[in-house]
Design a protein around this motif. Structure first.
Motif, PDB file in Angstrom:
ATOM      1  N   ARG A 149       0.835  -1.207   0.000  1.00 37.11           N
ATOM      2  CA  ARG A 149       0.000   0.000   0.000  1.00 37.11           C
ATOM      3  C   ARG A 149       0.869   1.256   0.000  1.00 37.11           C
ATOM      4  NH1 ARG A 149      -4.474   2.204  -1.849  1.00 37.11           N
ATOM      5  NH2 ARG A 149      -5.291   3.827  -0.476  1.00 37.11           N
ATOM      6  N   LYS A 150       1.963   1.236   0.759  1.00 37.57           N
ATOM      7  CA  LYS A 150       2.877   2.383   0.782  1.00 37.57           C
ATOM      8  C   LYS A 150       3.520   2.614  -0.585  1.00 37.57           C
ATOM      9  CE  LYS A 150       4.046   2.031   5.698  1.00 37.57           C
ATOM     10  NZ  LYS A 150       5.106   1.688   6.683  1.00 37.57           N
ATOM     11  N   LEU A 151       3.897   1.532  -1.248  1.00 39.11           N
ATOM     12  CA  LEU A 151       4.469   1.664  -2.598  1.00 39.11           C
ATOM     13  C   LEU A 151       3.454   2.254  -3.574  1.00 39.11           C
ATOM     14  CD1 LEU A 151       6.455  -1.686  -2.927  1.00 39.11           C
ATOM     15  CD2 LEU A 151       7.427   0.609  -2.802  1.00 39.11           C
ATOM     16  N   GLU A 152       2.188   1.816  -3.472  1.00 41.23           N
ATOM     17  CA  GLU A 152       1.134   2.359  -4.343  1.00 41.23           C
ATOM     18  C   GLU A 152       0.936   3.851  -4.103  1.00 41.23           C
ATOM     19  OE1 GLU A 152      -2.427   0.130  -3.786  1.00 41.23           O
ATOM     20  OE2 GLU A 152      -1.510  -1.782  -4.350  1.00 41.23           O
ATOM     21  N   LEU A 153       0.926   4.269  -2.846  1.00 41.03           N
ATOM     22  CA  LEU A 153       0.761   5.698  -2.527  1.00 41.03           C
ATOM     23  C   LEU A 153       1.942   6.517  -3.031  1.00 41.03           C
ATOM     24  CD1 LEU A 153      -0.677   5.434   1.098  1.00 41.03           C
ATOM     25  CD2 LEU A 153      -1.898   6.173  -0.942  1.00 41.03           C
ATOM     26  N   ALA A 154       3.155   5.950  -2.929  1.00 42.57           N
ATOM     27  CA  ALA A 154       4.345   6.664  -3.415  1.00 42.57           C
ATOM     28  C   ALA A 154       4.291   6.840  -4.929  1.00 42.57           C
ATOM     29  CB  ALA A 154       5.600   5.900  -3.006  1.00 42.57           C
ATOM     30  N   GLU A 155       3.853   5.797  -5.647  1.00 40.05           N
ATOM     31  CA  GLU A 155       3.729   5.901  -7.102  1.00 40.05           C
ATOM     32  C   GLU A 155       2.633   6.892  -7.497  1.00 40.05           C
ATOM     33  OE1 GLU A 155       3.165   2.114  -8.844  1.00 40.05           O
ATOM     34  OE2 GLU A 155       5.155   1.349  -8.319  1.00 40.05           O
ATOM     35  N   LYS A 156       1.531   6.878  -6.759  1.00 40.30           N
ATOM     36  CA  LYS A 156       0.445   7.820  -7.036  1.00 40.30           C
ATOM     37  C   LYS A 156       0.887   9.257  -6.788  1.00 40.30           C
ATOM     38  CE  LYS A 156      -4.481   8.473  -6.106  1.00 40.30           C
ATOM     39  NZ  LYS A 156      -5.646   8.004  -5.321  1.00 40.30           N
ATOM     40  N   TYR A 157       1.641   9.473  -5.722  1.00 35.62           N
ATOM     41  CA  TYR A 157       2.165  10.814  -5.406  1.00 35.62           C
ATOM     42  C   TYR A 157       3.099  11.306  -6.518  1.00 35.62           C
ATOM     43  CZ  TYR A 157       4.662  14.489  -2.850  1.00 35.62           C
ATOM     44  OH  TYR A 157       5.240  15.684  -2.471  1.00 35.62           O
ATOM     45  N   ALA A 158       3.985  10.418  -6.984  1.00 34.27           N
ATOM     46  CA  ALA A 158       4.915  10.803  -8.056  1.00 34.27           C
ATOM     47  C   ALA A 158       4.169  11.107  -9.352  1.00 34.27           C
ATOM     48  CB  ALA A 158       5.934   9.681  -8.269  1.00 34.27           C
ATOM     49  N   GLU A 159       3.135  10.322  -9.656  1.00 36.26           N
ATOM     50  CA  GLU A 159       2.361  10.551 -10.887  1.00 36.26           C
ATOM     51  C   GLU A 159       1.594  11.869 -10.830  1.00 36.26           C
ATOM     52  OE1 GLU A 159      -1.066   8.253 -13.557  1.00 36.26           O
ATOM     53  OE2 GLU A 159      -0.240   7.317 -11.744  1.00 36.26           O
TER      54      GLU A 159
END
Length: 210
Positions: free
Chosen positions: A170-180
């Motif tokens: 979940r943390k990895l998904e949030l980090a990718e969403k933040y970068a996008e």
């Protein structure tokens, strides 16, 4: 009175035959043949057994082949479902969906009827949501594949492979969403909406001031 008993029986039988001939017009009644009996019974009629022959103890049962319905989702004959192979096989559907989306957009621009325009807009929104969900699933699959590759490389090197927990994923998904969002310039608006939603939740949790 002077006739014998045998002569009386003969005369009686002759009288009966004469009466029967007069009633039937002198024609003999023909016995029904097998063909006529079959016609009377019909094709779908029950099989009539003769009363002269005893009915067998064991009946002859005709076996009927039962139709077995097959569900491809739970049947081994359909093979194992692999999302990567499925997406490659049916990748041509993406181009068809894109053409349909462009066609609906053109119809939406030309449409003047309010009711029809609303229906087209709903259809366009649904197609956009499906496209976004498909892209999200594709990214998740790519991330899982990259993690599996890393685990295989560690196993080849003799190291112990690691498995991420759901919270770490979940943390990895949030980090990718933040970068996008930061790359597309929509980060500030997303954070504002998030703050408003959190403020509404906090306000609901507060006790009522009465």
């Amino acid at each position: 009175s002077h006739m014998s008993f045998e002569e009386l029986l003969r005369v009686q039988s002759d009288v009966r035959t004469r009466v029967c001939k007069q009633v039937t017009g002198g024609k003999k009644t023909a016995k029904p043949t097998k063909a006529t009996v079959k016609q009377q019974q019909g094709k779908k009629g029950p099989l009539e057994m003769s009363a002269k022959k005893p009915v067998p103890f064991l009946r002859q049962v005709v076996s009927v082949t039962k139709k077995v319905h097959r569900d491809p989702r739970f049947d081994d004959l359909s093979g194992e479902y692999k999302p990567e192979i499925f997406m490659k096989t049916y990748s041509f559907l993406d181009s068809i969906k894109q053409q349909e989306k462009e066609m609906i957009q053109k119809q939406l621009k030309k449409c003047r009827n309010a009711e029809q325009k609303e229906k087209l807009q709903q259809l366009l929104n649904r197609m956009t949501q499906q496209e976004q969900a498909q892209k999200k699933q594709q990214k998740l699959r790519e991330r899982e594949l990259s993690l599996k590759r890393q685990q295989r490389e560690l196993a080849k090197q003799g190291k112990k492979p690691f498995f991420l927990k759901k919270s770490e994923k979940r943390k990895l998904e949030l980090a990718e969403k933040y970068a996008e969002l930061k790359r597309s310039g929509k980060l500030e608006s997303f954070l504002n909406k998030k703050r408003k939603r959190n403020a509404i939740k906090d306000k609901r949790r507060l006790p009522s001031q009465k």
